[in-house]
Design a protein around this motif. Structure first.
Motif, PDB file in Angstrom:
ATOM      1  N   VAL A   1      25.786 -27.193  43.617  1.00 39.03           N
ATOM      2  CA  VAL A   1      24.645 -26.279  43.703  1.00 39.03           C
ATOM      3  C   VAL A   1      23.854 -26.300  42.404  1.00 39.03           C
ATOM      4  N   ASN A   2      22.574 -26.046  42.500  1.00 40.00           N
ATOM      5  CA  ASN A   2      21.723 -25.918  41.314  1.00 40.00           C
ATOM      6  C   ASN A   2      22.263 -24.807  40.404  1.00 40.00           C
ATOM      7  N   ASP A   3      22.212 -25.020  39.100  1.00 38.08           N
ATOM      8  CA  ASP A   3      22.811 -24.056  38.160  1.00 38.08           C
ATOM      9  C   ASP A   3      22.177 -22.659  38.224  1.00 38.08           C
ATOM     10  N   ALA A   4      20.845 -22.604  38.342  1.00 39.14           N
ATOM     11  CA  ALA A   4      20.190 -21.285  38.380  1.00 39.14           C
ATOM     12  C   ALA A   4      20.482 -20.580  39.697  1.00 39.14           C
ATOM     13  N   ASP A   5      20.582 -21.336  40.780  1.00 37.76           N
ATOM     14  CA  ASP A   5      20.934 -20.729  42.070  1.00 37.76           C
ATOM     15  C   ASP A   5      22.321 -20.081  41.976  1.00 37.76           C
TER      16      ASP A   5
ATOM     17  N   ILE B   1      24.946 -27.893  38.769  1.00 37.78           N
ATOM     18  CA  ILE B   1      24.277 -29.009  38.096  1.00 37.78           C
ATOM     19  C   ILE B   1      22.815 -28.586  37.836  1.00 37.78           C
ATOM     20  N   PRO B   2      22.271 -28.925  36.658  1.00 40.67           N
ATOM     21  CA  PRO B   2      20.880 -28.525  36.408  1.00 40.67           C
ATOM     22  C   PRO B   2      19.882 -29.461  37.102  1.00 40.67           C
ATOM     23  N   ALA B   3      19.923 -29.483  38.406  1.00 33.03           N
ATOM     24  CA  ALA B   3      19.052 -30.368  39.190  1.00 33.03           C
ATOM     25  C   ALA B   3      18.864 -29.778  40.578  1.00 33.03           C
TER      26      ALA B   3
ATOM     27  N   GLY C   1      15.900 -25.693  29.725  1.00 33.76           N
ATOM     28  CA  GLY C   1      14.762 -25.664  30.635  1.00 33.76           C
ATOM     29  C   GLY C   1      14.603 -24.247  31.169  1.00 33.76           C
ATOM     30  N   ILE C   2      13.848 -24.108  32.250  1.00 34.26           N
ATOM     31  CA  ILE C   2      13.816 -22.811  32.948  1.00 34.26           C
ATOM     32  C   ILE C   2      14.301 -23.062  34.372  1.00 34.26           C
ATOM     33  N   GLY C   3      15.324 -22.319  34.750  1.00 36.54           N
ATOM     34  CA  GLY C   3      15.827 -22.389  36.120  1.00 36.54           C
ATOM     35  C   GLY C   3      15.449 -21.110  36.841  1.00 36.54           C
ATOM     36  N   THR C   4      15.287 -21.186  38.156  1.00 32.57           N
ATOM     37  CA  THR C   4      14.994 -19.956  38.900  1.00 32.57           C
ATOM     38  C   THR C   4      15.844 -19.881  40.161  1.00 32.57           C
TER      39      THR C   4
ATOM     40  N   SER D   1      14.412 -23.325  44.109  1.00 31.61           N
ATOM     41  CA  SER D   1      13.031 -22.848  43.951  1.00 31.61           C
ATOM     42  C   SER D   1      12.293 -23.583  42.820  1.00 31.61           C
ATOM     43  N   GLU D   2      13.002 -23.985  41.768  1.00 30.65           N
ATOM     44  CA  GLU D   2      12.411 -24.851  40.717  1.00 30.65           C
ATOM     45  C   GLU D   2      11.096 -24.317  40.158  1.00 30.65           C
ATOM     46  N   LEU D   3      11.032 -23.004  39.972  1.00 30.06           N
ATOM     47  CA  LEU D   3       9.777 -22.433  39.477  1.00 30.06           C
ATOM     48  C   LEU D   3       9.620 -22.564  37.964  1.00 30.06           C
ATOM     49  N   GLY D   4      10.582 -23.207  37.341  1.00 30.09           N
ATOM     50  CA  GLY D   4      10.433 -23.524  35.917  1.00 30.09           C
ATOM     51  C   GLY D   4       9.399 -24.612  35.709  1.00 30.09           C
ATOM     52  N   HIS D   5       9.030 -25.266  36.811  1.00 31.57           N
ATOM     53  CA  HIS D   5       8.097 -26.393  36.693  1.00 31.57           C
ATOM     54  C   HIS D   5       6.707 -26.083  37.240  1.00 31.57           C
ATOM     55  N   ILE D   6       6.379 -24.814  37.414  1.00 33.06           N
ATOM     56  CA  ILE D   6       4.989 -24.539  37.807  1.00 33.06           C
ATOM     57  C   ILE D   6       4.103 -24.899  36.619  1.00 33.06           C
TER      58      ILE D   6
ATOM     59  N   ALA E   1      15.478 -33.175  35.271  1.00 30.42           N
ATOM     60  CA  ALA E   1      14.514 -32.817  34.218  1.00 30.42           C
ATOM     61  C   ALA E   1      15.147 -32.927  32.830  1.00 30.42           C
ATOM     62  N   ASN E   2      16.378 -32.442  32.698  1.00 34.54           N
ATOM     63  CA  ASN E   2      17.024 -32.440  31.379  1.00 34.54           C
ATOM     64  C   ASN E   2      18.399 -33.098  31.398  1.00 34.54           C
ATOM     65  N   ILE E   3      18.635 -33.956  32.383  1.00 38.64           N
ATOM     66  CA  ILE E   3      19.935 -34.652  32.450  1.00 38.64           C
ATOM     67  C   ILE E   3      19.696 -36.149  32.668  1.00 38.64           C
TER      68      ILE E   3
ATOM     69  N   ALA F   1       5.692 -25.355  32.903  1.00 38.54           N
ATOM     70  CA  ALA F   1       5.999 -24.031  32.319  1.00 38.54           C
ATOM     71  C   ALA F   1       7.196 -24.063  31.378  1.00 38.54           C
ATOM     72  N   GLU F   2       8.248 -24.820  31.747  1.00 43.77           N
ATOM     73  CA  GLU F   2       9.442 -24.784  30.892  1.00 43.77           C
ATOM     74  C   GLU F   2       9.189 -25.415  29.518  1.00 43.77           C
ATOM     75  N   LYS F   3       8.163 -26.228  29.422  1.00 42.85           N
ATOM     76  CA  LYS F   3       7.851 -26.845  28.127  1.00 42.85           C
ATOM     77  C   LYS F   3       7.159 -25.843  27.193  1.00 42.85           C
TER      78      LYS F   3
ATOM     79  N   ALA G   1      15.401 -15.746  36.499  1.00 42.72           N
ATOM     80  CA  ALA G   1      14.891 -16.856  35.690  1.00 42.72           C
ATOM     81  C   ALA G   1      15.859 -17.055  34.538  1.00 42.72           C
ATOM     82  N   THR G   2      16.407 -18.259  34.405  1.00 40.38           N
ATOM     83  CA  THR G   2      17.308 -18.545  33.287  1.00 40.38           C
ATOM     84  C   THR G   2      16.513 -19.315  32.236  1.00 40.38           C
ATOM     85  N   LEU G   3      16.473 -18.749  31.053  1.00 45.56           N
ATOM     86  CA  LEU G   3      15.700 -19.351  29.962  1.00 45.56           C
ATOM     87  C   LEU G   3      16.678 -20.043  29.028  1.00 45.56           C
TER      88      LEU G   3
HETATM   89  C1  BGC Z   1      15.742 -28.042  36.233  1.00 45.96           C
HETATM   90  C2  BGC Z   1      16.405 -27.055  37.148  1.00 45.96           C
HETATM   91  C3  BGC Z   1      17.449 -26.247  36.399  1.00 45.96           C
HETATM   92  C4  BGC Z   1      16.873 -25.658  35.125  1.00 45.96           C
HETATM   93  C5  BGC Z   1      17.902 -24.919  34.296  1.00 45.96           C
HETATM   94  C6  BGC Z   1      15.215 -27.339  34.994  1.00 45.96           C
HETATM   95  O1  BGC Z   1      14.639 -28.257  34.140  1.00 45.96           O
HETATM   96  O2  BGC Z   1      14.670 -28.689  36.899  1.00 45.96           O
HETATM   97  O3  BGC Z   1      16.982 -27.710  38.246  1.00 45.96           O
HETATM   98  O4  BGC Z   1      17.928 -25.229  37.213  1.00 45.96           O
HETATM   99  O5  BGC Z   1      16.286 -26.661  34.331  1.00 45.96           O
HETATM  100  O6  BGC Z   1      18.939 -25.740  33.899  1.00 45.96           O
END
Ligand code: BGC
Length: 263
Positions: free
Chosen positions: A114-118, A75-77, A145-148, A160-165, A88-90, A172-174, A140-142
């Motif tokens: 589990v988080n999708d990027a994990d 799940i992207p969360a 959004g950005i997942g890490t 880790s949610e480093l897409g939101h630094i 963030a995007n769901i 950052a993901e914006k 880092a999945t681009l």
């Molecule tokens: C979410 C993350 C997710 C990523 C990729 C981000 O906006 O906060 O949980 O892994 O997008 O889907």
């Protein structure tokens, strides 16, 4: 249950995305699908309950192959102790939902959420671009959004949610997600400095040995990876759009052996 017994049977992985929910049984010896994957469009109102109904449909379709085996779902969360904590995007109804339990009640079987990027990071470490890496791997999945994902010597440090630094006062993901490149019609020449700045910041915080870039854009990695200037080696993901499913299946099997994993 022994590791060999768990990994000898195909395990179902399901990847919940904004536009599609995809699932396939995974052969954990190879990290490959044992049959063609099934994709169902994500419901317009993508609440946990509506999504659980689609997940149930996918489980039903593969019931013969997976028997009563475990199921891994991405799940992207943020996911802590089976609860989804962000959106963030769901659909916002995922915030603080007892998602693992909602799925388990609907499906009457063990679910690992589990988080999708994990999940993608774990898949790359076991079967892909970071296979057997002995050090610190940052994925880092681009995409939208950005997942890490952070994995050290095979062990995942979840959420880790480093897409939101914050970079230049912005999430950052914006600025650096692949969807932004598309939306703003940026050429690679215009996009690369944004990605460079983002990865530079991550590098200054974590000093990874290897950075794996995933998401659809990694198909065109030759257009941007060689232009990045970082200390760590940067490589494209190998599993591309199978990574979420494969990682979720791997983690679901892992929980059979280590029952406390990601609880
Ligand atoms: C979410 C993350 C997710 C990523 C990729 C981000 O906006 O906060 O949980 O892994 O997008 O889907």
């Amino acid at each position: 249950m022994s590791e060999e017994t768990v990994r000898s049977k195909p395990v179902l992985g399901i990847d919940i995305g904004g536009s599609g929910i995809k699932g396939a049984p995974v052969d954990l010896a190879t990290g490959e699908f044992t049959t063609k994957r099934l994709r169902i469009t994500t419901p317009q109102k993508s609440t946990p309950k509506n999504v659980a109904a689609v997940v149930a449909e996918i489980v039903e379709a593969f019931a013969d192959v997976i028997g009563d085996g475990p199921l891994g779902v991405t799940i992207p969360a943020v996911v802590t102790h089976g609860k989804t904590r962000s959106a963030a995007n769901i659909d916002k109804s995922w915030i603080d939902a007892e998602a693992e339990k909602i799925f388990e009640d609907r499906l009457d079987r063990d679910i690992l959420l589990v988080n999708d990027a994990d999940a993608a990071g774990i898949a790359e470490v076991h079967y892909g671009a970071a296979k057997g890496h002995p050090g610190l791997v940052l994925m880092a999945t681009l995409g939208t959004g950005i997942g890490t994902a952070i994995v050290y010597r095979g062990v995942l440090i979840p959420n880790s949610e480093l897409g939101h630094i914050e970079i230049d006062g912005q999430d950052a993901e914006k600025r650096a997600a692949a969807s932004v490149k598309e939306r703003e019609g940026l050429s690679y020449k215009e996009y690369i400095p944004r990605l460079q700045k983002y990865l530079e910041r991550l590098e200054a915080l974590l000093w990874p040995d290897l950075i794996v870039i995933g998401g659809g854009i990694s198909k065109n990695s030759e257009k941007f990876i060689p232009k990045l200037k970082l200390n760590a080696e940067v490589v494209p993901a190998k599993l591309l759009n199978t990574a979420g499913i494969v990682g979720a299946a791997w983690l679901a099997a892992d929980r059979q052996v280590h029952p406390d994993a990601l609880r």
